[in-house]
Design an enzyme around this catalytic site. Structure first.
Site, short mmCIF file in Angstrom:
data_model
loop_
_atom_site.label_atom_id
_atom_site.label_comp_id
_atom_site.label_asym_id
_atom_site.label_seq_id
_atom_site.Cartn_x
_atom_site.Cartn_y
_atom_site.Cartn_z
N CYS A 31 0.83 -1.19 -0.05
CA CYS A 31 0.11 0.05 -0.05
C CYS A 31 0.94 1.27 0.03
O CYS A 31 2.08 1.26 0.14
CB CYS A 31 -1.01 -0.04 1.12
SG CYS A 31 0.08 0.01 2.72
N HIS A 143 -0.96 -4.76 19.42
CA HIS A 143 -0.73 -4.29 18.33
C HIS A 143 0.01 -2.80 18.31
O HIS A 143 -0.82 -1.97 18.93
CB HIS A 143 -1.75 -4.31 17.20
CG HIS A 143 -1.34 -4.11 15.59
ND1 HIS A 143 -0.96 -2.94 15.26
CD2 HIS A 143 -1.25 -4.94 14.82
CE1 HIS A 143 -0.78 -3.09 13.82
NE2 HIS A 143 -0.83 -4.39 13.67
N GLU A 145 0.10 -0.23 16.23
CA GLU A 145 -0.77 0.73 15.89
C GLU A 145 -1.79 1.14 17.23
O GLU A 145 -2.01 2.40 17.23
CB GLU A 145 -1.62 0.58 14.72
CG GLU A 145 -2.55 1.65 14.23
CD GLU A 145 -3.24 1.13 13.00
OE1 GLU A 145 -3.04 0.30 12.30
OE2 GLU A 145 -4.45 1.69 13.12
N SER A 242 -1.43 -7.71 10.66
CA SER A 242 -2.69 -7.89 10.95
C SER A 242 -3.86 -7.95 9.40
O SER A 242 -4.54 -8.83 9.50
CB SER A 242 -3.26 -6.43 11.71
OG SER A 242 -4.68 -6.64 11.98
#
Ligand code: SF4
Length: 351
Positions: A31, A143, A145, A242
């Site tokens: 991405c 996680h 993030e 993830s």
């Protein structure tokens, strides 16, 4: 990214009833946020020389990390491990203000490669906290993030790890709650969690826009279409990614008879292919296309040389590099000021 030395002709071309084929999901792989973060480390190494320290894995992919290590990146868990005055890159998953302060206290030169779409969630958390909302953050315990986002409003944020957590959530004012989410979740499961939250808190506020990012959504939509026709889906990506793990879940949910994750083509097992005519292939948002090509090469050895792309979206998003890297050492604008070296590669050009 260099090619991985493959053990070629490892898989056998065994007979099946019907024609063997591969459906290759598109979009897949890198991405814009991952591309930007990887370029940031490469450019920091070019510009400042090795070593450049990186807090946590720059992106969740074992091949990307080991390739950057060979170029001189040193990955650390904590800024405390970094010698004073060094350069440090913060990963695409983002950091909390406490980490930024820790780096400043050690007089580190920090380059923030946090994906702008993660930064957007950080800003939402800060804004809603200022408005005295209680924030219900849908995401995975532990996680990076999630840790970074919670760190922007630690007093006001409660983590909702799954739909099953909803029944146990305690808030002070049920009429002043908002939900936010990690960017890389299953779209369907997140919407189910939101539905359950709204049952408990009818005045639950929505974020201004969905936090699940375009790349996660697009890759899930593509694999849904592929999975409906696939006997087997192979998802390329690392186990701590993830969005990669969600692609396995979505493939199974949308009709694949089996779905497996591999870091490398060499992990594909012969028995997975027993009786299989249609193999679906995709990759997580942190996976370089070279790893997908290795999978396609091995599948071709096993008789799956007929490859068709299933395209459900075109992607052309690009992000500016971190500001510290937009100019070269002489102050000239760098040609790679934008990310986007690799978007959806035409796999055929690279075989
Ligand atoms: S998956 Fe989405 S949020 Fe994560 S780096 Fe890529 S674009 Fe950014």
């Amino acid at each position: 990214m260099p090619r991985v030395p493959a053990l070629r002709n490892r898989l056998k071309d065994t007979p099946v009833t019907g024609s063997k084929r591969v459906l290759l999901a598109a979009p897949r792989g890198y991405c814009a946020g991952v591309d930007r973060a990887v370029i940031a480390v490469e450019k920091a190494l070019e510009r400042f020389g090795a070593p450049v320290y990186v807090r946590k894995q720059i992106v969740h992919n074992i091949h990307v990390v080991s390739t950057l290590e060979k170029k001189g990146a040193i990955f650390v868990d904590d800024v405390e491990e970094v010698p004073t005055g060094s350069h440090i890159v913060f990963s695409a998953h983002g950091v909390s203000p406490a980490v930024v302060k820790g780096a400043a206290d050690r007089e580190l030169d920090a380059i923030d490669a946090t994906c702008p779409l993660v930064t957007k969630v950080h800003r939402e958390a800060v804004r809603f906290a200022k408005q005295d909302f209680e924030i219900l953050l849908i995401g995975h315990h532990g996680h990076e993030e999630v840790e970074g986002t919670m760190g922007h409003a630690p007093e006001r944020t409660t983590l909702v790890g799954s739909p099953a957590d909803v029944a146990n959530i305690v808030v002070q004012n049920p009429d002043h709650v908002v939900w936010l989410s990690q960017t890389t979740l299953s779209v369907d499961e997140t919407m189910e969690t939101v539905r359950l939250l709204r049952e408990r808190f009818p005045n639950l506020q929505d974020p201004p826009s969905d936090d699940i990012c375009y790349a996660t959504t697009n890759r899930q939509v593509a694999i849904r279409k592929v999975a409906a026709e696939a006997d087997l889906v192979i998802v390329v990506g690392s186990s701590n990614s993830s969005n990669t793990m969600r692609l396995v879940d979505v493939a199974l949910e949308y009709g694949a008879k089996a779905a497996y994750r591999v870091d490398y083509a060499s992990e594909i097992q012969q028995e997975w292919l027993d009786g299989v005519t249609t193999v679906g292939v995709t990759s997580g948002a942190s996976v370089p296309e070279v790893l997908v090509q290795e999978v396609l090469d091995d599948l071709a050895d096993a008789g799956y040389g007929d490859v068709s792309q299933v395209v459900t979206a075109e992607e052309d998003l690009m992000f500016s590099l971190p500001k510290e890297l937009r100019k070269d050492a002489d102050g000239n604008a760098d040609e790679r000021g934008l990310g986007g070296r690799v978007r959806q590669l035409d796999w055929q050009k690279n075989r």
